[in-house]
Scaffold this active site. Sequence first.
Site, PDB file in Angstrom:
ATOM      1  CB  CYS A   1      -0.941   0.004   1.202  1.00 35.22           C
ATOM      2  SG  CYS A   1      -0.089   0.142   2.782  1.00 35.22           S
TER       3      CYS A   1
ATOM      4  CB  CYS B   1       4.771  -0.288   1.479  1.00 31.01           C
ATOM      5  SG  CYS B   1       3.842  -1.545   2.364  1.00 31.01           S
TER       6      CYS B   1
ATOM      7  CG  ASP C   1      10.115  27.692 -34.419  1.00 34.03           C
ATOM      8  OD1 ASP C   1      10.481  28.839 -34.684  1.00 34.03           O
ATOM      9  OD2 ASP C   1      10.514  26.670 -35.019  1.00 34.03           O
TER      10      ASP C   1
ATOM     11  CG  ASP D   1      12.241  22.608 -35.313  1.00 26.47           C
ATOM     12  OD1 ASP D   1      12.120  23.838 -35.115  1.00 26.47           O
ATOM     13  OD2 ASP D   1      12.624  22.118 -36.394  1.00 26.47           O
TER      14      ASP D   1
ATOM     15  CG  ASP E   1      12.517  27.111 -31.465  1.00 25.31           C
ATOM     16  OD1 ASP E   1      12.260  28.308 -31.656  1.00 25.31           O
ATOM     17  OD2 ASP E   1      12.437  26.239 -32.352  1.00 25.31           O
TER      18      ASP E   1
END
Length: 740
Positions: free
Chosen positions: A19, A22, A438, A637, A641
């Site tokens: 649970c 733990c 972009d 990309d 950026d």
Amino acid sequence: MSGQADLSRITLHVTGMTCAACAGRIEKAVGKLEGVAEVSVNIALERAVVLLDAKRVRAEQIEARIAQLGFGVRLLNSDNRKSAAESGEEIRRSRAMFLLSLAFTLPFFWAMVPHHVVSSSSWVPGLLANPWFQLALAVPVQFVFGLPFYIRAYEALKNASANMDVLIVLGTSTAFFYSHYLLFHPGQAMMGSGHHSPYYFDTSAMIITIVWLGRWIEASARKRTANSLSQLHAMQTDTACMLIPDGERRVPVSTLKEGDLLRVRPGERVPLDGIVVQGTSAVNESLITGESMPVNKRKGDRVIGGTLNGFGVLEIRVVRTGGQSTVTRMIRMVEEAQNAKAPIQRVADKIAAVFVPVIAVTAVGTFLYWYGLGEPGVPGGALEKAIAVLLIACPCALGLATPVSILVASGRAAQKGIVYKGGAALERLHQTDILLFDKTGTVTLGTPKVTDVIAAEGETQATLLSKLAGAEQLSEHPLSRAVVEEAERRGLRVPECGSFMAVPGCGVRAEVHGRGIVAGTRRWLQEQGIPFAETEKVAGLLHSQGKQLIYVAVDGRPSGVVALADTLRPTAASALRQLKKQGMDIRLVTGDHDAAAKAVAERLGNVRYYADMLPDQKLGLVRRLQSQGKRVTMVGDGVNDAPALAAADIGVAVGNGTDVAKAAADVHLLKSDLKAMADAIRISRKTMVNIYQNMALSFCYNALAIPAALSGHLAPWMACTAMALSSLTVVINALRLKRV
């Protein structure tokens, strides 16, 4: 503590957790070790991720500390595939323990049959009602099949903690030893409230049997949730066909290095990331990028390791080996996202940490109330209700509510070519107010294409394009390559170039079939006395649309103008419309001049745009919007950026972007189709809805079940069954995310 750069990360496979308590116990104990900066335990994955200073603490010390807490533990390597086998072993063990325990418990069920109205006339052997026979049946269930619960409960209490096993041991032991006492002191026996006998051997046996049933079902369901990465692991091949001077040889993939040449036959998987040096084929990349159609590959194209080759033979040069391959990095990122805790999970953990002690005190109070006031002097009835309270309130479902949803959702996203780097990114993405895109390489293809060919009098589009392609074929400029590709696409003959000279920033001068061709900027050609008044009106219109123009003259006479533009990705406009429907504020940001930005923005549906933006200006824009209280997601990309991606609330790297952009981003879209962005936001939104549903189910379950147990309307075996079903309900609800 040393800087972040000096820290290393290890992942451990931890077994025996039952649970959220733990997981909290492991985090607390390991977090106290000197040199440990951060620890996160995921009960659904049975993983512990530890950020540590290797100079101050070793992995072995952490393993030893977890083992001292009573859990099984081992180090997980990036190429370790034992987890699936261990999951199968856990399922087999739970099933065996349940079936063996059930064999000893079935007589108790038979003995209970006459005590129900519908089956009151059923025959039951007298032996089954004999308390000594019941003791003989209960002993192996309690102390053989229940031994793992005792061990884990002891380890928890030894470390000043309490978990589900403590509740199970308290409930079953109380029922067993109270019955044992009554068996040897028959004068003390009193009937429980509505109970068929003063003995509770059946209660302890049924509870342990039902718990093992719950563990079996839960382990099976957990394995289903963890199977989301099995397809990716299956894509990793063990051997490859390497080309050597005297032929080819089958070698282990682990021995390959960058620059090695490989041969991939039809139907084989590409072993590692590489570049095609010979051959053509269509490669199925669906499991990596989510792209449903095979992608054509030829010389110079990149191929991704793990993808499936189609009809042709490809020879590729390895560019990324082992741990750096796309599949390996993708698996690593998905696992990190699944291991990392979402912020909402920490709230659930805090609640679960105090749940078990509170319930133990509540159970004692329940017993005292019923023994003293509810049913004075009837310890059996009070005991039943106290046991029911102990069993009904375990926070197992609450502990599973978040991690199991993130586990399923991140696996489903990976199948669609979307990788979240952490649970926080998955949780926050749908909260975006402004989406900054972009332009170049993100919403556009990033490579110029010929859009218009304006031929002067005496020329045709075909002859003009053919002559220009002949002049440009020796140039490496992107515009030159675009012209040659367009001529070839139209099936035009590209004549040989006799002499060639490139003038940087201006254009080219060449001789094609004995005719002098000059092509470049309008200013450069005008400086050479070549007027373009005839085409100026059309050229001005094309320039206002953001297109780049190549002016062409043959033997000193104007021959025409060729316009090029960075074309939109085929699905960009529809993807952005889809994002708008999701409530996103879409904006375009680019380093291009205003005319080019405006033209693209109009084709995207008149979105707001920012032009002439340098990298530091993009960063400033993100921070300015954030200062206005906006949650900003940046999608890009390129290297330019990266600062904005890192500063944004969520950074999204697209397709085959630069490694710098991918490193700065929180989410990576493996394909360049922007519909994946809409999918990423949709998955984020549905995942959070699923998590809230799970947490609501957990709280509602406790809100309804605990009062029922307190008031005596829930027998212990029913409470135990309901507890197991609550965890199963959460897992099944999370599995619905597989269909997102």
